[in-house]
Design a protein around this motif. Structure first.
Motif, PDB file in Angstrom:
ATOM      1  N   LEU A 248      53.325  51.994  63.020  1.00  0.00           N
ATOM      2  CA  LEU A 248      53.318  50.647  62.414  1.00  0.00           C
ATOM      3  C   LEU A 248      53.917  50.774  61.737  1.00  0.00           C
ATOM      4  N   MET A 249      55.195  51.724  61.222  1.00  0.00           N
ATOM      5  CA  MET A 249      56.548  51.315  60.293  1.00  0.00           C
ATOM      6  C   MET A 249      56.906  49.550  61.480  1.00  0.00           C
ATOM      7  N   GLU A 250      56.681  49.924  62.828  1.00  0.00           N
ATOM      8  CA  GLU A 250      57.491  47.984  63.222  1.00  0.00           C
ATOM      9  C   GLU A 250      56.380  47.569  63.167  1.00  0.00           C
ATOM     10  N   ILE A 251      54.546  47.685  63.054  1.00  0.00           N
ATOM     11  CA  ILE A 251      53.764  46.276  62.569  1.00  0.00           C
ATOM     12  C   ILE A 251      54.374  46.243  61.357  1.00  0.00           C
ATOM     13  N   LEU A 252      54.368  47.162  60.412  1.00  0.00           N
ATOM     14  CA  LEU A 252      55.070  46.981  58.969  1.00  0.00           C
ATOM     15  C   LEU A 252      56.668  46.108  58.791  1.00  0.00           C
ATOM     16  N   GLY A 253      57.268  46.531  60.220  1.00  0.00           N
ATOM     17  CA  GLY A 253      59.040  45.566  60.232  1.00  0.00           C
ATOM     18  C   GLY A 253      59.692  46.492  58.963  1.00  0.00           C
ATOM     19  N   LEU A 254      59.043  48.105  59.163  1.00  0.00           N
ATOM     20  CA  LEU A 254      59.750  49.210  57.977  1.00  0.00           C
ATOM     21  C   LEU A 254      60.690  49.628  59.051  1.00  0.00           C
TER      22      LEU A 254
END
Length: 147
Positions: A23-29
């Protein structure tokens, strides 16, 4: 066949950490290193769940509960490191890892195995600390409930 609660909750830790990082990867975080520290919450959750199950079953021996808690958190940590290794190779190997290490605690250019081994040691230390913190919590809770 019923899985042991340590394995079941260890897999819950692994799934939680995996989904969190994806999820962090998808959100760019993924480049925000301080968000990576929240993975400890998943280890707390799974380990606490194991201890809660033990106490609900009437298992109150400190050493067996400590072993159960530590086993749960270590299973979660080992599976998470294996997942990271697999994911890193799928994403491009060392090239993907270089994007992580720029924003993490490493200097130079570590290999996937160097990176993973250091995270494994960090995870083992975290597992021990979390297990004993939760053991103190549950041990004190159990004692005060009996008085």
């Amino acid at each position: 066949m019923k899985l042991p609660k340590e394995l079941y909750n260890g897999v819950i830790i692994f799934i939680g950490i995996g989904l969190y990082f994806i999820l962090m990867e998808i959100l760019g975080l993924a480049d925000l290193y301080y968000l990576r520290l929240f993975n400890v919450l998943f280890v707390f959750y799974g380990t606490n769940r194991t201890l809660k199950m033990n106490y609900e079953e009437g298992k109150t021996v400190f050493t067996s509960n400590a072993t159960s808690a530590l086993l749960t958190s270590l299973i979660g940590v080992f599976l998470s490191v294996i997942g990271l290794i697999t994911y890193s190779y799928i994403q491009g190997g060392d090239a993907y890892l270089q994007s992580l290490s720029k924003t993490f605690l490493f200097g130079g250019s570590p290999s996937i195995m160097t990176y993973s081994i250091s995270l494994l040691f960090e995870g083992i230390v975290s597992a021990v600390i979390i297990s004993f913190m939760l053991m103190l919590y549950w041990n004190n809770r159990l004692v005060s409930d009996n008085q």
